[in-house]
Scaffold this motif. Structure first.
Motif, PDB file in Angstrom:
ATOM      1  N   PHE A  92       0.812  -1.206   0.000  1.00 46.95           N
ATOM      2  CA  PHE A  92       0.000   0.000   0.000  1.00 46.95           C
ATOM      3  C   PHE A  92       0.855   1.270   0.000  1.00 46.95           C
ATOM      4  CE2 PHE A  92      -3.066  -3.070   1.815  1.00 46.95           C
ATOM      5  CZ  PHE A  92      -4.128  -2.842   0.968  1.00 46.95           C
ATOM      6  N   ASP A  93       2.130   1.137  -0.316  1.00 51.94           N
ATOM      7  CA  ASP A  93       3.002   2.315  -0.287  1.00 51.94           C
ATOM      8  C   ASP A  93       2.569   3.372  -1.303  1.00 51.94           C
ATOM      9  OD1 ASP A  93       4.460   1.153   1.685  1.00 51.94           O
ATOM     10  OD2 ASP A  93       6.045   0.404   0.373  1.00 51.94           O
ATOM     11  N   ASP A  94       2.001   2.934  -2.424  1.00 49.44           N
ATOM     12  CA  ASP A  94       1.595   3.884  -3.460  1.00 49.44           C
ATOM     13  C   ASP A  94       0.087   4.155  -3.434  1.00 49.44           C
ATOM     14  OD1 ASP A  94       0.923   1.342  -4.231  1.00 49.44           O
ATOM     15  OD2 ASP A  94       1.629   1.515  -6.295  1.00 49.44           O
ATOM     16  N   TRP A  95      -0.580   3.818  -2.314  1.00 48.12           N
ATOM     17  CA  TRP A  95      -2.015   4.044  -2.175  1.00 48.12           C
ATOM     18  C   TRP A  95      -2.278   5.230  -1.252  1.00 48.12           C
ATOM     19  CZ3 TRP A  95      -6.436   0.372  -2.940  1.00 48.12           C
ATOM     20  CH2 TRP A  95      -6.144  -0.600  -3.900  1.00 48.12           C
ATOM     21  N   ILE A  96      -3.336   5.963  -1.569  1.00 47.66           N
ATOM     22  CA  ILE A  96      -3.819   7.048  -0.703  1.00 47.66           C
ATOM     23  C   ILE A  96      -5.339   6.908  -0.612  1.00 47.66           C
ATOM     24  CG2 ILE A  96      -4.065   9.553  -0.435  1.00 47.66           C
ATOM     25  CD1 ILE A  96      -1.523   9.911  -2.031  1.00 47.66           C
ATOM     26  N   TRP A  97      -5.877   7.001   0.620  1.00 47.86           N
ATOM     27  CA  TRP A  97      -7.343   6.968   0.783  1.00 47.86           C
ATOM     28  C   TRP A  97      -7.780   8.000   1.821  1.00 47.86           C
ATOM     29  CZ3 TRP A  97      -4.962   1.940   1.547  1.00 47.86           C
ATOM     30  CH2 TRP A  97      -4.547   1.716   2.863  1.00 47.86           C
ATOM     31  N   GLY A  98      -9.075   8.276   1.804  1.00 53.51           N
ATOM     32  CA  GLY A  98      -9.628   9.334   2.645  1.00 53.51           C
ATOM     33  C   GLY A  98      -9.886  10.590   1.833  1.00 53.51           C
ATOM     34  N   LYS A  99     -10.995  11.267   2.130  1.00 56.89           N
ATOM     35  CA  LYS A  99     -11.417  12.425   1.323  1.00 56.89           C
ATOM     36  C   LYS A  99     -10.356  13.519   1.258  1.00 56.89           C
ATOM     37  CE  LYS A  99     -16.408  11.952   2.160  1.00 56.89           C
ATOM     38  NZ  LYS A  99     -17.587  12.608   2.752  1.00 56.89           N
ATOM     39  N   HIS A 100      -9.852  13.932   2.405  1.00 61.23           N
ATOM     40  CA  HIS A 100      -8.918  15.058   2.435  1.00 61.23           C
ATOM     41  C   HIS A 100      -7.576  14.691   1.787  1.00 61.23           C
ATOM     42  CE1 HIS A 100     -11.748  17.246   4.901  1.00 61.23           C
ATOM     43  NE2 HIS A 100     -11.775  16.252   5.789  1.00 61.23           N
ATOM     44  N   SER A 101      -7.072  13.487   2.089  1.00 60.90           N
ATOM     45  CA  SER A 101      -5.783  13.058   1.529  1.00 60.90           C
ATOM     46  C   SER A 101      -5.857  12.931   0.015  1.00 60.90           C
ATOM     47  CB  SER A 101      -5.366  11.723   2.159  1.00 60.90           C
ATOM     48  OG  SER A 101      -5.255  11.836   3.549  1.00 60.90           O
ATOM     49  N   SER A 157     -10.185   3.149   6.884  1.00 60.91           N
ATOM     50  CA  SER A 157     -11.169   4.233   6.905  1.00 60.91           C
ATOM     51  C   SER A 157     -11.000   5.067   5.631  1.00 60.91           C
ATOM     52  CB  SER A 157     -10.967   5.102   8.158  1.00 60.91           C
ATOM     53  OG  SER A 157     -11.904   6.147   8.186  1.00 60.91           O
ATOM     54  N   HIS A 158     -11.567   4.574   4.530  1.00 62.24           N
ATOM     55  CA  HIS A 158     -11.339   5.174   3.208  1.00 62.24           C
ATOM     56  C   HIS A 158     -12.272   6.338   2.896  1.00 62.24           C
ATOM     57  CE1 HIS A 158     -14.912   2.944   2.011  1.00 62.24           C
ATOM     58  NE2 HIS A 158     -14.367   1.857   2.536  1.00 62.24           N
ATOM     59  N   GLN A 159     -13.414   6.417   3.582  1.00 66.71           N
ATOM     60  CA  GLN A 159     -14.395   7.495   3.392  1.00 66.71           C
ATOM     61  C   GLN A 159     -14.940   7.539   1.960  1.00 66.71           C
ATOM     62  OE1 GLN A 159     -11.897  10.773   4.816  1.00 66.71           O
ATOM     63  NE2 GLN A 159     -13.176  10.890   6.658  1.00 66.71           N
ATOM     64  N   GLY A 160     -14.876   6.426   1.261  1.00 63.50           N
ATOM     65  CA  GLY A 160     -15.496   6.330  -0.061  1.00 63.50           C
ATOM     66  C   GLY A 160     -14.598   6.616  -1.235  1.00 63.50           C
ATOM     67  N   VAL A 161     -13.289   6.822  -1.018  1.00 65.96           N
ATOM     68  CA  VAL A 161     -12.401   7.124  -2.150  1.00 65.96           C
ATOM     69  C   VAL A 161     -10.982   6.655  -1.831  1.00 65.96           C
ATOM     70  CG1 VAL A 161     -11.908   9.463  -1.303  1.00 65.96           C
ATOM     71  CG2 VAL A 161     -11.631   8.935  -3.743  1.00 65.96           C
TER      72      VAL A 161
END
Length: 333
Positions: A92-101, A157-161
């Motif tokens: 998951f090093d190249d993954w980003i999740w969460g609305k603000h991030s 906790s991805h918040q949908g994205v």
């Protein structure tokens, strides 16, 4: 009368009968008492045996339940270990999740390979314009359910994205055409059709850079993106090769034709051997997947279908090997 009395009650026999009857009764009584004593002893013994068996059964059941409990513990431990192993295998090093991030990553113009989001996020005022613009630039955007996204991120906790970063930035098709025309009279550009294996894509990028291709075209769908595996297999070649990711490959080929490019497809059914191809012009070489090859619609866009002559019993080549052989032939003329 005598005879009858003798028959009925003989003296000696009568005495004997009485004796015998008394003896017989008492002997029967003693036998029964002995039997009763034996039975009571046996029943006591049986009770002792049953009690012993019960304790043995209880003990044996305890002995049995102990390894069962142990095996269940080991099984749950194995399951947790397998889950942790699966989690660790997914990088998951190249993954980003969460609305603000994710929103900050989109505004920072970082190279993005893929985006997953729910329909609520895609249609929201905050994300709609950004996502629409990225989709037009070739970034693959998938609308998925909340549960699917939770499964992909292992309950985060991805918040949908969520998004996956790319290992290199891509440029538009117009920029790739300008770059190739200004740097070479007859440039060669590679286009990939349906190659989903990142190892093949990485190997093709490495061969393309080694034979001085001016760029590579990757379609938005049915193709591996510029992931970490692609960059690793490319062994640094991705840093020196321009990549354009297009929404539709066939429309991109039509655009390239307008700028004087000949479209050449590699196919085992091609009527012309690549060693006999003598055209001098800017080329777009299309490489298809090993199992399906170039799609029929893309074949219709080709000006030439070339085959690589094989002398052995093997009927086909790996996509990255076919690309390397064809680039060697086309650049050595």
């Amino acid at each position: 009368m005598k005879n009858s009395s003798k028959k009925k009650f003989p003296g000696k026999n009568n005495k004997d009968y009485k004796k015998n009857s008394v003896l017989g009764y008492s002997s029967k009584k003693t036998n029964r008492s002995e039997k009763n004593e034996r039975f009571s002893k046996n029943s006591a013994n049986n009770n002792n045996v049953e009690n012993l068996n019960k304790t043995n059964n209880t003990f044996s059941s305890l002995k049995r339940t102990k390894p069962i409990f142990k095996s269940n513990t080991e099984f749950s431990k194995k399951n947790s270990d397998n889950h942790q192993e699966f989690t660790s295998k997914r990088n998951f090093d190249d993954w980003i999740w969460g609305k603000h991030s994710v929103y900050e990553a989109l505004n920072s113009e970082r190279a993005i390979n893929r985006i997953w989001c729910t329909s609520e996020i895609f249609s929201s005022d905050k994300f709609y314009i950004l996502l629409k613009d990225l989709k037009s630039k070739g970034v693959l955007i998938e609308e998925v359910s909340w549960n699917r996204l939770s499964q992909m991120t292992n309950g985060a906790s991805h918040q949908g994205v969520a998004l996956q970063l790319a290992c290199a930035k891509t440029i538009s098709l117009e920029q790739l055409i300008d770059f190739s025309k200004h740097n070479c009279a007859n440039p060669i550009i590679l286009a990939l059709d349906g190659i989903t294996d990142p190892h093949n894509v990485g190997a093709i990028i490495r061969s393309a850079e080694a034979f001085d291709c001016k760029g590579i075209i990757i379609p938005q769908r049915r193709s591996a993106g510029l992931t970490g595996t692609v960059a690793k297999v490319a062994a640094g070649a991705l840093e020196h090769l321009q990549v354009s990711r297009v929404v539709n490959l066939n429309r991109a080929l039509e655009e390239l034709k307008k700028y004087g490019f000949l479209v050449v497809g590699l196919s085992g059914d091609g009527q012309l051997s690549i060693s006999n191809f003598q055209e001098k012009a800017p080329l777009v070489v299309i490489v298809g997947s090993e199992d399906k090859g170039i799609s029929l619609l893309t074949q219709k866009k080709c000006d030439f279908l070339l085959n690589i002559p094989l002398k052995g019993k093997t009927s086909s080549l790996n996509a990255s090997v076919a690309a390397a052989i064809s680039l060697f032939h086309l650049t050595s003329k």
